[in-house]
Motif scaffolding. Sequence first.
Motif, short mmCIF file in Angstrom:
data_model
loop_
_atom_site.label_atom_id
_atom_site.label_comp_id
_atom_site.label_asym_id
_atom_site.label_seq_id
_atom_site.Cartn_x
_atom_site.Cartn_y
_atom_site.Cartn_z
N SER A 35 0.74 -1.11 -0.02
CA SER A 35 0.08 -0.20 0.18
C SER A 35 0.94 1.23 -0.03
O SER A 35 0.67 2.15 -0.66
CB SER A 35 -0.99 0.07 1.36
N PHE A 36 2.08 1.38 0.89
CA PHE A 36 2.84 2.29 0.86
C PHE A 36 3.60 2.45 -0.34
O PHE A 36 3.89 3.62 -0.80
CB PHE A 36 3.84 2.42 2.24
N SER A 37 4.10 1.30 -1.06
CA SER A 37 4.75 1.38 -2.07
C SER A 37 3.89 2.04 -3.51
O SER A 37 4.32 2.77 -4.30
CB SER A 37 5.27 -0.20 -2.65
N VAL A 38 2.65 1.48 -3.43
CA VAL A 38 1.68 2.30 -4.42
C VAL A 38 1.50 3.80 -4.38
O VAL A 38 1.42 4.36 -5.26
CB VAL A 38 0.55 1.26 -4.63
N ALA A 39 1.44 3.95 -3.05
CA ALA A 39 1.03 5.55 -2.79
C ALA A 39 2.23 6.30 -3.18
O ALA A 39 2.23 7.28 -3.66
CB ALA A 39 0.81 5.68 -1.40
N LYS A 40 3.55 5.79 -3.00
CA LYS A 40 4.74 6.43 -3.20
C LYS A 40 4.81 6.58 -4.67
O LYS A 40 5.27 7.68 -5.30
CB LYS A 40 5.92 5.79 -2.39
#
Length: 162
Positions: free
Chosen positions: A77-82
Amino acid sequence: MLDRLTFPQPYLSLLLFIVWQFLMDGVSGASVVTGLILAWIIPLITHGFWPERPAFILAWKLPAYLAIVLLDILVASFSVAKLILSRRTPRSIFVSYPLELDHPLAITILAGTISLTPGTVSADVSDDHKLLLIHALDAETADEVIKSIRERYESRLKEMFK
């Protein structure tokens, strides 16, 4: 006589009973009796829709698998947001993933796990259940995606469904 009184799907019956108690907004004698009746009747009626029981050999490994999946969902989730916030163009690819699993439930769990993880979606399973078509939002190569899924998920599922 005793065969008719057993629970054909005990885990489903337990789940139905627990959900019924939560829906009743409190535990009372009537809700317990009704919950037990429903937990017995519903699996009995739907027994024809359950072709075989799940063949978990090492079911005690399931909580560790779920913990890994939840951690991967959080990290992804954090990777996609980044990726979205960086405005970098994603390198999306389709991957034909060769399955080593042969149990239908294990393949379903793997496909569901892939779809639940942000950035990947399992799109299709081949008719012979040997390939899984996966879309990855951002990946360098297909081999990277295959190696990641094989190490993180499929190897653990193979242990559970020997």
